[in-house]
Design an enzyme around this catalytic site. Structure first.
Site, PDB file in Angstrom:
ATOM      1  N   HIS A 161       0.836  -1.050  -0.078  1.00  0.00           N
ATOM      2  CA  HIS A 161      -0.002  -0.042   0.194  1.00  0.00           C
ATOM      3  C   HIS A 161       1.131   1.250  -0.303  1.00  0.00           C
ATOM      4  CE1 HIS A 161      -3.330   2.692   1.844  1.00  0.00           C
ATOM      5  NE2 HIS A 161      -2.613   2.876   2.258  1.00  0.00           N
ATOM      6  N   GLU A 162       1.524   1.317   0.622  1.00  0.00           N
ATOM      7  CA  GLU A 162       2.409   2.564   0.801  1.00  0.00           C
ATOM      8  C   GLU A 162       3.263   2.933  -0.570  1.00  0.00           C
ATOM      9  OE1 GLU A 162       2.350   4.110   3.236  1.00  0.00           O
ATOM     10  OE2 GLU A 162       1.212   3.671   4.499  1.00  0.00           O
ATOM     11  N   HIS A 165       1.475   4.946  -2.775  1.00  0.00           N
ATOM     12  CA  HIS A 165       1.784   5.351  -2.360  1.00  0.00           C
ATOM     13  C   HIS A 165       3.261   6.289  -3.167  1.00  0.00           C
ATOM     14  CE1 HIS A 165      -1.681   6.566  -0.718  1.00  0.00           C
ATOM     15  NE2 HIS A 165      -1.300   5.883   0.313  1.00  0.00           N
ATOM     16  N   HIS A 171      -5.262   7.457  -2.004  1.00  0.00           N
ATOM     17  CA  HIS A 171      -6.713   6.612  -2.031  1.00  0.00           C
ATOM     18  C   HIS A 171      -7.499   6.487  -3.039  1.00  0.00           C
ATOM     19  CE1 HIS A 171      -4.360   7.441   2.006  1.00  0.00           C
ATOM     20  NE2 HIS A 171      -4.486   6.143   1.488  1.00  0.00           N
TER      21      HIS A 171
END
EC number: 3.4.24.-
Length: 264
Positions: A161-162, A165, A171
């Site tokens: 998830h990071e 980014h 998101h």
């Protein structure tokens, strides 16, 4: 064990002594503890949260990583098991987003995470920190970082998830069309945290890649993120839909990364 604790408490109470009963601790999503915008996104100083761009910086420069390569430095991660967890998450992301060729079992990487070399101008630095957080996209004048809390962030899906980014993605629930798919319960959001539930505009703030809304995205908030009372802050409009998974990239996540980095 419980019986012993209970009997000891009864004895203390009988003698008029104070007794402190242990209460279960409430689990807090570590992504909300990173101190960044929307919890875990680290944005450059002066970057206006009301006008973010997925993949495009505020000055219009492309924020994709050059040559689809992300050089990284994990020397600040002292535990060998933690380093291995990070590298396995990178490998999983690279494999899932990789391109298959007819008749072959191997995949050609779309994006590549590799150890930094002395010739690399910009490097993603991964270190320990409070909560889970990451810089968004490729930054030329600002550190590219991922910060991971030892207790809570060292899971493959959370690290991916990071890393998404880092590749330039925000998101999922910030999409302009999210109100067709979600109900935002502002009455349940912590005071001063409603800005984390903004939605953006196609073209001027986020890129429209033609994909459908994705409840199953690895980049989607959970139902109770930033809740002040334990009640949902987000409710899917589709019955039975689940949001906030942190296991792996969804098929739509994969397609978006491939398209964003022009992989075919």
């Amino acid at each position: 064990m419980f019986a012993c604790i209970f009997l000891s408490s009864v004895v203390l109470i009988a003698y008029g002594l104070p007794v402190e009963i242990a209460k279960p601790t409430k689990q807090v999503n570590p992504e909300l503890l990173g101190g960044g915008f929307e919890g875990d996104m680290i944005l450059p100083p002066g970057f206006d949260p009301l006008h973010p761009n997925r993949g495009v910086s505020i000055n219009g420069q492309i924020r994709r990583w050059p040559n689809k390569i992300v050089p990284y430095d994990i020397s600040a991660i002292s535990d060998s098991r933690d380093r291995q967890t990070i590298e396995l998450a990178m490998q999983k992301l690279m494999y899932d987003t990789g391109i298959t060729k007819p008749g072959q079992t191997s995949r050609t990487s779309c994006v590549t995470f590799r150890p930094a070399q002395s010739t690399d101008r910009k490097v993603l630095k991964i270190q320990y920190g409070t909560g889970c957080s990451a810089s968004v996209g490729y930054n030329t004048n600002y550190p590219n970082t991922v910060r991971l809390q030892r207790n809570g962030c060292f899971r493959n899906g959370i690290i991916q998830h990071e890393l998404a980014h880092v590749l330039g993605f925000f998101h999922e629930q910030s999409r302009p069309d999210r109100d067709q798919y979600l109900t935002v319960h502002y009455e349940n959001i912590q005071q001063g945290m409603a800005f984390n539930f903004q939605k953006y505009s196609w073209g001027t703030q986020v890129e429209n890649q033609g994909s459908t809304y994705d409840y199953n995205s690895l980049m989607h908030y959970g139902r109770n993120d930033f809740t002040k009372n334990g009640k949902p802050t987000l409710t899917p409009r589709t019955a039975g839909a689940q949001i906030g998974q942190r296991e792996k990239l969804s098929p739509i996540d994969i397609a978006e990364i491939r398209r964003y980095y022009n992989c075919s």
